[in-house]
Scaffold this active site. Structure first.
Site, PDB file in Angstrom:
ATOM      1  N   ILE A  23     136.397 -13.392 -40.775  1.00 49.37           N
ATOM      2  CA  ILE A  23     135.081 -12.744 -40.704  1.00 49.37           C
ATOM      3  C   ILE A  23     134.001 -13.728 -41.136  1.00 49.37           C
ATOM      4  CG2 ILE A  23     133.691 -10.852 -41.649  1.00 49.37           C
ATOM      5  CD1 ILE A  23     136.424  -9.406 -42.103  1.00 49.37           C
ATOM      6  N   ASP A  34     129.022 -22.660 -42.321  1.00 48.87           N
ATOM      7  CA  ASP A  34     127.669 -22.398 -41.830  1.00 48.87           C
ATOM      8  C   ASP A  34     127.792 -22.344 -40.314  1.00 48.87           C
ATOM      9  OD1 ASP A  34     125.114 -22.532 -40.760  1.00 48.87           O
ATOM     10  OD2 ASP A  34     124.359 -23.928 -42.264  1.00 48.87           O
ATOM     11  N   ASN A  69     130.258 -11.928 -37.389  1.00 49.18           N
ATOM     12  CA  ASN A  69     129.405 -10.934 -38.050  1.00 49.18           C
ATOM     13  C   ASN A  69     128.095 -11.524 -38.563  1.00 49.18           C
ATOM     14  OD1 ASN A  69     128.838  -8.484 -39.939  1.00 49.18           O
ATOM     15  ND2 ASN A  69     129.031 -10.227 -41.332  1.00 49.18           N
ATOM     16  N   TYR A  72     114.677 -10.581 -32.636  1.00 50.04           N
ATOM     17  CA  TYR A  72     116.001 -10.011 -32.943  1.00 50.04           C
ATOM     18  C   TYR A  72     116.598  -9.327 -31.718  1.00 50.04           C
ATOM     19  CZ  TYR A  72     119.620  -7.329 -35.405  1.00 50.04           C
ATOM     20  OH  TYR A  72     120.816  -6.784 -35.817  1.00 50.04           O
ATOM     21  N   LYS A 101     120.156 -10.282 -29.561  1.00 48.99           N
ATOM     22  CA  LYS A 101     121.335  -9.422 -29.407  1.00 48.99           C
ATOM     23  C   LYS A 101     121.607  -9.147 -27.920  1.00 48.99           C
ATOM     24  CE  LYS A 101     122.474  -9.030 -33.783  1.00 48.99           C
ATOM     25  NZ  LYS A 101     123.667  -9.699 -34.323  1.00 48.99           N
TER      26      LYS A 101
HETATM   27  N1  LIG Z   1     122.455  -3.578 -41.154  1.00 53.22           N
HETATM   28  C1  LIG Z   1     122.225  -2.990 -39.976  1.00 53.22           C
HETATM   29  O1  LIG Z   1     121.679  -1.865 -39.903  1.00 53.22           O
HETATM   30  C2  LIG Z   1     122.644  -3.667 -38.690  1.00 53.22           C
HETATM   31  C3  LIG Z   1     122.424  -2.966 -37.492  1.00 53.22           C
HETATM   32  C4  LIG Z   1     122.814  -3.560 -36.296  1.00 53.22           C
HETATM   33  C5  LIG Z   1     123.433  -4.797 -36.306  1.00 53.22           C
HETATM   34  N2  LIG Z   1     123.646  -5.462 -37.497  1.00 53.22           N
HETATM   35  C6  LIG Z   1     124.309  -6.770 -37.443  1.00 53.22           C
HETATM   36  O2  LIG Z   1     125.415  -6.771 -38.342  1.00 53.22           O
HETATM   37  C7  LIG Z   1     125.666  -8.109 -38.807  1.00 53.22           C
HETATM   38  C8  LIG Z   1     125.727  -8.108 -40.332  1.00 53.22           C
HETATM   39  O3  LIG Z   1     124.467  -7.631 -40.805  1.00 53.22           O
HETATM   40  P1  LIG Z   1     124.206  -7.151 -42.311  1.00 53.22           P
HETATM   41  O4  LIG Z   1     123.408  -5.921 -42.241  1.00 53.22           O
HETATM   42  O5  LIG Z   1     125.462  -7.186 -43.091  1.00 53.22           O
HETATM   43  O6  LIG Z   1     123.221  -8.341 -42.790  1.00 53.22           O
HETATM   44  P2  LIG Z   1     122.994  -9.019 -44.209  1.00 53.22           P
HETATM   45  O7  LIG Z   1     123.352  -8.094 -45.303  1.00 53.22           O
HETATM   46  O8  LIG Z   1     121.614  -9.590 -44.143  1.00 53.22           O
HETATM   47  O9  LIG Z   1     124.082 -10.227 -44.204  1.00 53.22           O
HETATM   48  C9  LIG Z   1     123.970 -11.235 -43.262  1.00 53.22           C
HETATM   49  C10 LIG Z   1     125.169 -12.161 -43.407  1.00 53.22           C
HETATM   50  O10 LIG Z   1     125.054 -13.220 -42.439  1.00 53.22           O
HETATM   51  C11 LIG Z   1     125.252 -14.446 -43.107  1.00 53.22           C
HETATM   52  N3  LIG Z   1     124.611 -15.585 -42.459  1.00 53.22           N
HETATM   53  C12 LIG Z   1     123.334 -15.722 -42.039  1.00 53.22           C
HETATM   54  N4  LIG Z   1     123.134 -16.952 -41.544  1.00 53.22           N
HETATM   55  C13 LIG Z   1     124.321 -17.610 -41.651  1.00 53.22           C
HETATM   56  C14 LIG Z   1     124.770 -18.912 -41.308  1.00 53.22           C
HETATM   57  N5  LIG Z   1     123.946 -19.822 -40.761  1.00 53.22           N
HETATM   58  N6  LIG Z   1     126.083 -19.232 -41.539  1.00 53.22           N
HETATM   59  C15 LIG Z   1     126.920 -18.333 -42.092  1.00 53.22           C
HETATM   60  N7  LIG Z   1     126.549 -17.085 -42.462  1.00 53.22           N
HETATM   61  C16 LIG Z   1     125.260 -16.739 -42.235  1.00 53.22           C
HETATM   62  C17 LIG Z   1     124.668 -14.206 -44.505  1.00 53.22           C
HETATM   63  O11 LIG Z   1     125.115 -15.214 -45.390  1.00 53.22           O
HETATM   64  P3  LIG Z   1     124.156 -15.780 -46.608  1.00 53.22           P
HETATM   65  O12 LIG Z   1     124.402 -14.849 -47.771  1.00 53.22           O
HETATM   66  O13 LIG Z   1     124.678 -17.166 -46.820  1.00 53.22           O
HETATM   67  O14 LIG Z   1     122.740 -15.734 -46.126  1.00 53.22           O
HETATM   68  C18 LIG Z   1     125.241 -12.829 -44.795  1.00 53.22           C
HETATM   69  O15 LIG Z   1     126.593 -12.935 -45.192  1.00 53.22           O
HETATM   70  C19 LIG Z   1     124.534  -8.971 -38.245  1.00 53.22           C
HETATM   71  O16 LIG Z   1     124.986  -9.633 -37.080  1.00 53.22           O
HETATM   72  C20 LIG Z   1     123.461  -7.950 -37.887  1.00 53.22           C
HETATM   73  O17 LIG Z   1     122.590  -8.407 -36.870  1.00 53.22           O
HETATM   74  C21 LIG Z   1     123.262  -4.921 -38.690  1.00 53.22           C
END
Ligand SMILES: NC(=O)c1ccc[n+]([C@@H]2O[C@H](COP(=O)([O-])OP(=O)(O)OC[C@H]3O[C@@H](n4cnc5c(N)ncnc54)[C@H](OP(=O)(O)O)[C@@H]3O)[C@@H](O)[C@H]2O)c1
Length: 231
Positions: free
Chosen positions: A7, A58, A83, A153, A157
Site C-alpha cells: 500500500i 516517494d 493509494n 484534483y 482522477k
Molecule cells: N478522503 C477522502 O474523502 C477521499 C475521497 C476520494 C478519494 N480519496 C483518495 O484516497 C487516497 C488517500 O486519501 P486520504 O484521504 O487518506 O489522504 P491523506 O490523509 O491526505 O493521505 C495522503 C497520503 O498520500 C501520501 N502521499 C502524498 N504524496 C506522496 C508521495 N509523493 N509519495 C508517497 N506518498 C505520498 C501521504 O504521505 P505523507 O504523509 O508523506 O504526505 C499520505 O500518506 C488519495 O488518493 C485520495 O485522492 C480520498
C-alpha cells in the site's frame, strides 16, 4: 492463507486504515510511505496478527521507486494498492483561476505515480497469486457527474482512470486485474472532519470488495461498497 498487500501512502488516512485492518486479520502488509518509520506506522507495528514491512517510497521519484523495488528483492505481492494522493490547493484550482504549478504537482502524485508504481512492481504482482492492482481514484473524477470546481484534483482522477484502464488492457493477458475505486468521502486530512465515514469503514469496505474481485471486474470504476460509478 494470508496474502501480501503493498500500500502506498500507508502512514496516514485511508492507507493507514487499510494497513491496520489487513494486519488485524493476519495479512502481510508492505507499508510504503515517504517516512515509514515515523508516526502512526511505528505504533501499529506491534501486537498484530499479520506482519508489517515498512518500505521507504516517494511515489513521484524514479530513484525512490527503483530503490524500493530493489529492497523488495522480487518478493511476491498479491494486491498492490496505489493509494497515495494529494488534493492540491484549496483555492486557485477553478476553471477561471488556476495555479498551474500546483496542478502539475497534483498530476505527479495522482496520475504519473500510479503508473510508475504499477510498472515497477508488476513483476512482483505477477509472482503473487492474488494478481490485483488497485488505484484509489475518486468519484470527483467522474465526468458524468458534470463537475465544477477543484479542477486540478478532478482532472487528475479522471486522467488516472484513463491511464489505469490502458494499463489494465495491457496486462489482461497475464491475468492481472486492474481495479479503480472511490473510497467514499472519508474523514482524513484530505476529506476533512465533516466527511461522511471514518477511515476504518472505508478500509473494511474496500478490502471486502477487492477480496471479491478478479478478472471479471478488471477495468471497473466502483465505490468502496462495489457499486459502479459512471466514468
Ligand atoms: N478522503 C477522502 O474523502 C477521499 C475521497 C476520494 C478519494 N480519496 C483518495 O484516497 C487516497 C488517500 O486519501 P486520504 O484521504 O487518506 O489522504 P491523506 O490523509 O491526505 O493521505 C495522503 C497520503 O498520500 C501520501 N502521499 C502524498 N504524496 C506522496 C508521495 N509523493 N509519495 C508517497 N506518498 C505520498 C501521504 O504521505 P505523507 O504523509 O508523506 O504526505 C499520505 O500518506 C488519495 O488518493 C485520495 O485522492 C480520498
Amino acid at each position: 492463507m494470508p496474502q501480501t498487500w503493498m500500500i502506498t501512502g500507508a502512514n496516514r488516512g485511508i492507507g493507514l486504515a487499510l494497513t491496520m485492518e489487513l494486519l488485524r486479520r493476519g495479512d502481510h502488509v508492505v507499508a510504503a510511505a515517504r517516512d515509514p518509520w515515523g508516526g502512526a506506522l511505528a505504533e501499529v507495528a506491534g501486537g498484530q496478527a499479520g506482519t508489517l514491512t515498512p518500505l521507504e517510497l516517494d511515489v513521484t521519484s524514479d530513484k525512490s521507486v527503483a530503490a524500493a523495488k530493489q529492497a523488495l528483492d522480487g518478493r511476491p505481492i498479491d494486491v498492490l494498492v496505489n493509494n497515495a494522493g494529494v488534493y492540491g490547493p484549496r483555492d486557485r484550482q477553478s476553471a477561471l483561476d488556476m495555479d498551474f504549478n500546483a496542478w502539475r504537482e497534483v498530476f505527479e502524485v495522482n496520475v504519473y505515480a500510479p503508473l510508475r508504481v504499477a510498472q515497477a512492481f508488476l513483476p512482483n504482482v505477477e509472482a503473487g497469486t492474488g494478481r490485483k492492482i488497485v488505484t484509489i481514484s475518486s468519484r470527483m473524477g467522474s465526468i458524468g457527474s458534470n463537475p465544477s470546481g477543484a479542477i486540478a484534483y478532478r482532472s487528475s482522477k479522471a486522467a488516472v482512470n484513463m491511464v489505469m484502464v490502458g494499463f489494465g488492457n495491457a496486462v489482461r493477458g497475464s491475468e492481472v486485474a486492474v481495479l479503480l475505486f472511490h473510497p467514499g468521502w472519508v474523514r482524513t486530512d484530505m476529506g476533512g472532519g465533516g466527511a461522511d465515514i471514518p477511515p476504518a469503514e472505508s478500509a473494511a469496505g474496500l478490502i471486502a470488495t477487492i477480496d471479491a474481485s478478479g478478472m471479471r471486474e478488471t477495468n471497473s470504476f466502483r465505490n468502496w461498497k462495489g457499486d459502479e460509478i459512471p466514468w
